[in-house]
Write a protein that holds these residues in place. Structure first.
Motif, PDB file in Angstrom:
ATOM      1  N   SER A 208      50.925  39.808  37.572  1.00 10.82           N
ATOM      2  CA  SER A 208      51.439  40.319  38.848  1.00 10.82           C
ATOM      3  C   SER A 208      50.535  39.939  40.003  1.00 10.82           C
ATOM      4  CB  SER A 208      51.597  41.842  38.776  1.00 10.82           C
ATOM      5  OG  SER A 208      50.341  42.465  38.577  1.00 10.82           O
ATOM      6  N   ALA A 209      49.221  39.931  39.760  1.00 11.18           N
ATOM      7  CA  ALA A 209      48.289  39.531  40.813  1.00 11.18           C
ATOM      8  C   ALA A 209      48.445  38.053  41.143  1.00 11.18           C
ATOM      9  CB  ALA A 209      46.855  39.820  40.374  1.00 11.18           C
ATOM     10  N   ARG A 210      48.618  37.226  40.135  1.00  5.56           N
ATOM     11  CA  ARG A 210      48.793  35.799  40.372  1.00  5.56           C
ATOM     12  C   ARG A 210      50.076  35.528  41.160  1.00  5.56           C
ATOM     13  NH1 ARG A 210      44.849  32.365  40.190  1.00  5.56           N
ATOM     14  NH2 ARG A 210      46.249  30.683  39.493  1.00  5.56           N
ATOM     15  N   LEU A 211      51.147  36.248  40.831  1.00  4.90           N
ATOM     16  CA  LEU A 211      52.403  36.071  41.566  1.00  4.90           C
ATOM     17  C   LEU A 211      52.267  36.499  43.019  1.00  4.90           C
ATOM     18  CD1 LEU A 211      55.025  37.314  38.939  1.00  4.90           C
ATOM     19  CD2 LEU A 211      54.669  34.961  39.709  1.00  4.90           C
ATOM     20  N   GLY A 212      51.423  37.495  43.254  1.00  2.00           N
ATOM     21  CA  GLY A 212      51.215  37.973  44.618  1.00  2.00           C
ATOM     22  C   GLY A 212      50.030  37.334  45.308  1.00  2.00           C
ATOM     23  N   PHE A 213      49.432  36.293  44.700  1.00  2.00           N
ATOM     24  CA  PHE A 213      48.298  35.567  45.272  1.00  2.00           C
ATOM     25  C   PHE A 213      47.114  36.496  45.546  1.00  2.00           C
ATOM     26  CE2 PHE A 213      52.204  33.394  46.578  1.00  2.00           C
ATOM     27  CZ  PHE A 213      51.997  32.162  45.973  1.00  2.00           C
ATOM     28  N   ALA A 214      46.932  37.488  44.662  1.00  2.00           N
ATOM     29  CA  ALA A 214      45.807  38.413  44.773  1.00  2.00           C
ATOM     30  C   ALA A 214      44.776  38.098  43.691  1.00  2.00           C
ATOM     31  CB  ALA A 214      46.292  39.861  44.647  1.00  2.00           C
ATOM     32  N   ARG A 215      43.657  38.786  43.721  1.00  2.00           N
ATOM     33  CA  ARG A 215      42.612  38.580  42.725  1.00  2.00           C
ATOM     34  C   ARG A 215      43.048  39.190  41.400  1.00  2.00           C
ATOM     35  NH1 ARG A 215      37.420  41.181  44.952  1.00  2.00           N
ATOM     36  NH2 ARG A 215      36.604  40.342  42.985  1.00  2.00           N
TER      37      ARG A 215
END
Length: 237
Positions: free
Chosen positions: A200-207
């Motif tokens: 989910s973080a990768r999809l949202g460009f988060a850490r």
């Protein structure tokens, strides 16, 4: 040749919003399936060692949760879709009834993006000739008329992913021997939550790491509380 290349790029970009929406709903659905079902089966396992009771509670949680997730996602995305279609209909009417004013709005938008007046006018002319509605929808409303969100795809993705996520703790706690049931389920859930949090973080460009840690901590807390409540209310008190 340039037109063919542009067409290919348009085809590749088409449906991107739906694909991202599908992925988002899928990851969130899987995460909810893991956490909620793990909480239910851990709570029942805390109250009873009866494998059948744990299985029945887990299946009930899986079915109810999958239906609830699908319905909730469908209603949410349908509301978004209705709003997008309503805005497009209003924009279509304005283009039909006052094209000059709408052309001026398009020029103003292009000017605000840093184009010179001459260039903004020329771009506005070309965009209007090519597809006036799409130009206004994208630049003014932030909506792509060719990529309206689909509530059915989001609902199906949410339901399917919830079911897949819920099967992990359900199968783990019912198939493992009694001595390894709790520990094995906790381990499997922790790994699954780390993966969904990272994704989910990768999809949202988060850490990814903080998201995975938060996800694991939240799931572990849920399992711990429900197991404790089950133990306090059940035969293990």
């Amino acid at each position: 040749m340039p037109d063919d290349v542009a067409h290919e790029h348009a085809e590749a970009a088409g449906g991107l919003n739906n694909r991202l929406n599908w992925l988002r709903a899928g990851v969130l659905g899987a995460n909810d399936g893991v956490v909620s079902t793990a909480g239910v089966v851990m709570g029942v396992a805390g109250a009873s060692t009866d494998r059948t009771a744990v299985l029945v509670a887990g299946v009930a949680a899986l079915v109810a949760g999958a239906i609830s997730m699908a319905a909730g996602e469908y209603v949410s995305v349908s509301t978004q879709r209705d709003a997008e279609l309503s805005l497009l209909a209003k924009e279509r009417q304005e283009l039909r009834e006052m094209p000059a004013e709408e052309f001026g709005e398009l020029e103003e938008i292009l000017l605000s993006k840093g184009l010179t007046p001459d260039v903004a006018h020329e771009v506005a002319v070309q965009l209007t000739d090519r597809n006036a509605l799409k130009a206004h929808a994208v630049l003014e409303l932030g909506i792509d008329p060719d990529d309206i969100t689909s509530p059915w795809s989001a609902a199906f993705a949410s339901m399917l992913s919830f079911t897949i996520g819920a099967l992990l703790p359900l199968l783990t706690i019912t198939l493992l021997p009694a001595t390894a049931r709790i520990g094995g389920t906790v381990a499997a859930v922790v790994v699954a939550l780390a993966l969904t949090g990272w994704t989910s973080a990768r999809l949202g460009f988060a850490r990814p790491l903080p998201a995975a840690v938060r996800n694991v901590c939240g799931g572990a807390l849920a399992m711990g509380i429900t197991y404790l409540i089950g133990a306090l209310l059940g035969t293990r008190l």
